[in-house]
Design an enzyme around this catalytic site. Sequence first.
Site, PDB file in Angstrom:
ATOM      1  CB  CYS A  57      -0.879  -0.015   1.245  1.00 35.26           C
ATOM      2  SG  CYS A  57      -1.931   1.425   1.443  1.00 35.26           S
ATOM      3  CB  SER A  98      -0.179   3.936   4.119  1.00 34.60           C
ATOM      4  OG  SER A  98      -1.404   4.491   3.723  1.00 34.60           O
ATOM      5  CG  HIS A 112       2.581   8.087   2.051  1.00 34.51           C
ATOM      6  ND1 HIS A 112       2.868   8.862   0.949  1.00 34.51           N
ATOM      7  CD2 HIS A 112       1.237   7.874   1.988  1.00 34.51           C
ATOM      8  CE1 HIS A 112       1.751   9.096   0.269  1.00 34.51           C
ATOM      9  NE2 HIS A 112       0.754   8.504   0.871  1.00 34.51           N
ATOM     10  CG  HIS A 154      -0.786  -0.630   6.493  1.00 32.46           C
ATOM     11  ND1 HIS A 154       0.191  -0.197   5.642  1.00 32.46           N
ATOM     12  CD2 HIS A 154      -1.961  -0.271   5.948  1.00 32.46           C
ATOM     13  CE1 HIS A 154      -0.387   0.424   4.612  1.00 32.46           C
ATOM     14  NE2 HIS A 154      -1.695   0.384   4.773  1.00 32.46           N
ATOM     15  CB  CYS A 180      -5.245  -1.272   3.975  1.00 33.24           C
ATOM     16  SG  CYS A 180      -5.121   0.529   3.783  1.00 33.24           S
TER      17      CYS A 180
HETATM   18  N1  APR Z   1      -3.192  13.766 -10.374  1.00 32.14           N
HETATM   19  C1  APR Z   1      -3.927  12.638 -10.530  1.00 32.14           C
HETATM   20  N2  APR Z   1      -3.494  11.402 -10.133  1.00 32.14           N
HETATM   21  C2  APR Z   1      -2.267  11.321  -9.586  1.00 32.14           C
HETATM   22  C3  APR Z   1      -1.437  12.448  -9.397  1.00 32.14           C
HETATM   23  C4  APR Z   1      -1.949  13.726  -9.824  1.00 32.14           C
HETATM   24  N3  APR Z   1      -1.259  14.834  -9.684  1.00 32.14           N
HETATM   25  N4  APR Z   1      -0.290  12.035  -8.794  1.00 32.14           N
HETATM   26  C5  APR Z   1      -0.407  10.687  -8.598  1.00 32.14           C
HETATM   27  N5  APR Z   1      -1.587  10.245  -9.076  1.00 32.14           N
HETATM   28  C6  APR Z   1      -2.116   8.872  -9.062  1.00 32.14           C
HETATM   29  C7  APR Z   1      -1.081   7.798  -9.389  1.00 32.14           C
HETATM   30  O1  APR Z   1      -0.865   7.672 -10.794  1.00 32.14           O
HETATM   31  C8  APR Z   1      -1.717   6.553  -8.778  1.00 32.14           C
HETATM   32  O2  APR Z   1      -2.567   5.867  -9.696  1.00 32.14           O
HETATM   33  O3  APR Z   1      -2.519   8.537  -7.753  1.00 32.14           O
HETATM   34  C9  APR Z   1      -2.563   7.113  -7.626  1.00 32.14           C
HETATM   35  C10 APR Z   1      -2.056   6.702  -6.240  1.00 32.14           C
HETATM   36  O4  APR Z   1      -2.235   5.320  -6.119  1.00 32.14           O
HETATM   37  P1  APR Z   1      -1.227   4.314  -5.371  1.00 32.14           P
HETATM   38  O5  APR Z   1       0.167   4.764  -5.533  1.00 32.14           O
HETATM   39  O6  APR Z   1      -1.612   2.918  -5.780  1.00 32.14           O
HETATM   40  O7  APR Z   1      -1.594   4.536  -3.822  1.00 32.14           O
HETATM   41  P2  APR Z   1      -2.705   3.827  -2.901  1.00 32.14           P
HETATM   42  O8  APR Z   1      -2.100   2.631  -2.232  1.00 32.14           O
HETATM   43  O9  APR Z   1      -3.974   3.710  -3.635  1.00 32.14           O
HETATM   44  O10 APR Z   1      -2.851   4.942  -1.752  1.00 32.14           O
HETATM   45  C11 APR Z   1      -3.357   6.232  -2.087  1.00 32.14           C
HETATM   46  O11 APR Z   1      -4.445   6.641   0.003  1.00 32.14           O
HETATM   47  O12 APR Z   1      -4.510   5.430   1.984  1.00 32.14           O
HETATM   48  C12 APR Z   1      -3.884   6.463   1.278  1.00 32.14           C
HETATM   49  O13 APR Z   1      -1.627   6.435   2.151  1.00 32.14           O
HETATM   50  C13 APR Z   1      -2.422   6.173   1.027  1.00 32.14           C
HETATM   51  O14 APR Z   1      -1.947   8.439   0.474  1.00 32.14           O
HETATM   52  C14 APR Z   1      -2.140   7.146  -0.070  1.00 32.14           C
HETATM   53  C15 APR Z   1      -3.430   7.114  -0.866  1.00 32.14           C
HETATM   54 ZN    ZN Z   2      -2.976   1.049   3.383  1.00 27.59          ZN
END
Ligand code: APR
Ligand code: ZN
Length: 366
Positions: A38, A40, A43, A59, A166
């Site tokens: 994930c 998170s 991060h 997690h 999650c």
């Molecule tokens: N505009 C649009 N989409 C974007 C941008 C942007 N500027 N920057 C990144 N993205 C997209 C990425 O291409 C990706 O598809 O955001 C998505 C993020 O997805 P993941 O990296 O798979 O993250 P995910 O595990 O879904 O978590 C997303 O939710 O729970 C929280 O901590 C987690 O902050 C995180 C968020």
């Molecule tokens: Zn998570």
Amino acid sequence: MKAAVLYAAGQPLQVEDVAVEDPHRGEVMVRVAAGGVCHSDLHVINGDLTAPLPVVLGHEGAGVVEKVGEGVDEFRPGDHVVLLWRASCGNCLYCLSGRPALCELGAGIRWSGRLADGTSRFRRGDQEIRHHAGVSSFSELTVLPREGLVKIDPSVPLEKAAIVGCAVMTGVGAVINTARVEPGASMVVVGCGGVGLNAIQGGALAGAEKIIAVDVLDNKLEYARQFGATHLINASRVDPIEAVKEATGGRGADYAFEVIGNVKTIAQAYQMIRRGGTLVVVGVAPMGAEVAINASSIMLDEKTIRGSLYGSCQPKLDAPRMLNLYKAGKLKLDELISREYPLEQINDAFDALRRGDVARSIIRFM
Ligand code: APR
Ligand code: ZN
Ligand code: ZN
């Protein structure tokens, strides 16, 4: 046993032998079947989100109960369980008022990296290694507080159940619990990764009429379509605020979900909602970051901004509920898992997440 340990932000995880102690009173040891990768955790690896270090990361996960500590009578060895990243005690102000994601016990475990008695079960030589959110699923064996597990139907494959811990509860929950999106509503999801795709399928479950997906990658928008998005917007090619307005009769959407954790996209998502609309922030922004929102518009436009932690779920009710929806063919889990990695390749799994190659990937132990 093997586990993936983060020693310092900015470094790769170390897959190494870690000693795990038997569960103390009120704790449960779990043999992990699969752990989800994930953002998170990314991060934390990047240093945007703090956690006590060194830590066995992970997690999201599911597994089989291996041993139970003294006093635990609700779980037995062999039970299949989903791991919950926010244990809920049932007795604090938050649990009693129906908001277990805010539980004081769970928050204490998250920020200390230690279980309820103030100690950790992980050690390498003389060094204490912390728990991550009371889960630490990137480990062959882990120990959780009894309040951080939910028993599930053993007929559901554990690697599918893992991502309910999650991504599914956070994404679907933001729509159905936090926002309570009603049939016929219009909604935007900004960020279509593992969590955002679940917000999209939450919108489909809730009967939203328009589900507008915004991402910067075409492969993510293609996943979004499969999960129920009705409109796809690539923010690297068009102005996403204008494009959302165009798709909603010039007004903006009823709801927007920011699922990235970026102050710019949080501010954009605020501008994508109509007067009287609701912005739900799901993404975890870097700690200390501030977001720029036009102050007078909050009042003049009667907009609502809400945070959603763990999809405002009742995890012990909602995890089995999500699995029942999966069994009924109403919730997509198979399509969410793009790749499986062995623990040894966990850094490759995080690189793939960084690049945006996958919907969700999992670390598979059994
Ligand atoms: N505009 C649009 N989409 C974007 C941008 C942007 N500027 N920057 C990144 N993205 C997209 C990425 O291409 C990706 O598809 O955001 C998505 C993020 O997805 P993941 O990296 O798979 O993250 P995910 O595990 O879904 O978590 C997303 O939710 O729970 C929280 O901590 C987690 O902050 C995180 C968020
Ligand atoms: Zn998570
Ligand atoms: Zn509580």
